[in-house]
Design a protein around this motif. Structure first.
Motif, PDB file in Angstrom:
ATOM      1  N   THR A 194      14.989  55.856  46.446  1.00  0.00           N
ATOM      2  CA  THR A 194      15.900  54.641  46.053  1.00  0.00           C
ATOM      3  C   THR A 194      16.396  54.584  44.769  1.00  0.00           C
ATOM      4  O   THR A 194      17.383  53.887  44.491  1.00  0.00           O
TER       5      THR A 194
ATOM      6  N   ASP B 109      22.907  55.721  52.009  1.00  0.00           N
ATOM      7  CA  ASP B 109      22.171  54.530  51.382  1.00  0.00           C
ATOM      8  C   ASP B 109      23.036  53.294  51.020  1.00  0.00           C
ATOM      9  O   ASP B 109      22.554  52.408  50.514  1.00  0.00           O
TER      10      ASP B 109
ATOM     11  N   ARG C 167      15.955  49.782  57.534  1.00  0.00           N
ATOM     12  CA  ARG C 167      16.531  50.441  56.364  1.00  0.00           C
ATOM     13  C   ARG C 167      17.473  51.185  56.391  1.00  0.00           C
ATOM     14  O   ARG C 167      17.951  51.798  55.210  1.00  0.00           O
TER      15      ARG C 167
ATOM     16  N   ARG D  61      21.762  48.685  54.099  1.00  0.00           N
ATOM     17  CA  ARG D  61      21.391  48.507  52.698  1.00  0.00           C
ATOM     18  C   ARG D  61      21.498  46.699  52.778  1.00  0.00           C
ATOM     19  O   ARG D  61      20.478  46.403  52.122  1.00  0.00           O
TER      20      ARG D  61
ATOM     21  N   GLU E 274      11.845  44.751  59.500  1.00  0.00           N
ATOM     22  CA  GLU E 274      11.963  45.710  58.366  1.00  0.00           C
ATOM     23  C   GLU E 274      12.817  45.001  57.379  1.00  0.00           C
ATOM     24  O   GLU E 274      13.581  43.871  57.796  1.00  0.00           O
TER      25      GLU E 274
ATOM     26  N   VAL F 141      15.685  43.861  54.811  1.00  0.00           N
ATOM     27  CA  VAL F 141      17.159  44.321  54.571  1.00  0.00           C
ATOM     28  C   VAL F 141      17.610  43.059  53.824  1.00  0.00           C
ATOM     29  O   VAL F 141      17.413  42.057  53.857  1.00  0.00           O
TER      30      VAL F 141
ATOM     31  N   LYS G  63      15.545  44.355  47.542  1.00  0.00           N
ATOM     32  CA  LYS G  63      15.757  43.625  49.103  1.00  0.00           C
ATOM     33  C   LYS G  63      15.854  41.915  48.741  1.00  0.00           C
ATOM     34  O   LYS G  63      15.158  41.115  49.176  1.00  0.00           O
TER      35      LYS G  63
END
Ligand SMILES: *[C@@H]1O[C@H](CO)[C@@H](O)[C@H](O)[C@H]1NC(C)=O
Ligand SMILES: *[C@@H]1O[C@H](CO)[C@@H](O)[C@H](O)[C@H]1NC(C)=O
Length: 289
Positions: free
Chosen positions: A16, A146, A169, A172, A191, A193, A252
């Motif tokens: 990342t 990404d 994931r 983005r 997850e 986000v 996040k």
């Protein structure tokens, strides 16, 4: 040799921080997308249905530069063409191109059409379609995988939320303008986000309470600190209350804007000549590089 291995390892361990996952289309001359792809739709078959989408390239598209990719999804009764033209209360591409324009990472906009002018996403078919669109576009164009985003108003917001639920994931951030957690659904959805939401206090199409539910899912997934519900702007103030949540996982964030107003894609604050929607969306999306 040992040094090289260590560097390789470090590279693998910090994906990342580097944030660059070039798509298969990098270094290739596009064979599918052209500058006409904003007027002539591209077609794919998904779930035995012919589906279409449009793509807007930045000026001077460069196949060696990994691009940001933003889905701009229409509302119920709307079309991709309407999003492109900026008709019926929209700004073109939700007003983002003039802001995205000055970024060092150029943006590819992807503008798909829903079925029956909506995003009912029956049995996940719209998620499947949009996944196919991603793979088609990213095989042809140079995208940083990404840096995938989605935004939309109303049904387009619901579908952006649904994409966040399903892609996790793999996306983005999303910006949900006056959406709802039920109409496009949420499969998986556990997850983190990055999430931007905005909603009007007097929205009588999709209630504010349900937009808060969407936000709350990602507050939880993203590990943000629990806090009391912020006050809403006073009725008639034509103001907004913007909350940037704290304590969220790195990368996040969650931001939520409540405005005094109804079910509109381009709310304006008192004294302002233009909407804040695109500025807030771009501020949120452009923090990711
Ligand atoms: C295309 O992008 C690459 C990588 O970002 C850069 O090195 C190159 O100068 C660019 N080419 C043009 C014509 O701008
Ligand atoms: C921004 O985009 C417009 C057209 O959408 C173009 O005319 C203008 O030159 C662009 N500006 C920059 C800085 O790229």
């Amino acid at each position: 040799m040992a040094k090289l291995t260590l560097l390789t390892l470090l590279g693998l361990l910090t994906p990342t921080a580097l944030s660059l996952r070039p798509s298969p289309g990098c270094g290739k001359t596009p064979a599918l997308v052209t500058s006409s792809s904003t007027t002539t739709p591209l077609r794919i078959t998904s779930n035995n249905k012919q589906r279409e989408f449009f793509v807007r390239l930045p000026q001077n598209y460069n196949s060696s530069t990994p691009h940001r990719l933003i889905f701009t999804l229409h509302a119920l009764g709307g079309t991709a063409q309407q999003v492109i033209a900026g008709q019926g209360g929209y700004l073109p591409y939700y007003g983002l191109p003039p802001l995205a324009n000055s970024s060092t990472t150029p943006t590819v906009f992807v503008i798909p059409n829903g079925l029956n002018n909506g995003w009912q996403n029956s049995n996940g078919e719209d998620v499947t379609f949009l996944r196919s669109v991603l793979s088609t576009v990213e095989s042809d164009l140079c995208v940083d995988q990404d840096l995938r985003f989605s935004t939309g108003f109303s049904y387009g917001a619901a579908m952006s939320y649904s994409l966040a639920c399903s892609l996790g994931r793999e996306i983005r951030a999303v910006a949900a303008l006056s959406g709802n957690p039920q109409i496009s659904g949420c499969a998986a959805g556990s997850e983190p986000v990055a999430y931007y939401g905005q909603h009007g206090t007097t929205d009588n199409v999709l209630p504010l309470a349900q937009a808060r539910q969407m936000r709350d899912r990602f507050l939880k997934n993203n590990g943000c600190a629990v806090q009391a519900e912020p006050p809403v702007p006073a009725a008639g103030s034509q103001g907004k209350v913007k909350t940037v949540y704290t304590g969220c996982l790195p990368d996040k964030p969650v931001t939520f804007v409540v405005f005094d107003g109804g079910h509109v894609p381009t709310p304006r604050e008192t004294g302002e000549s233009e909407t804040f929607a695109h500025k807030e969306t771009w501020e949120f999306f452009s923090q990711f590089t």
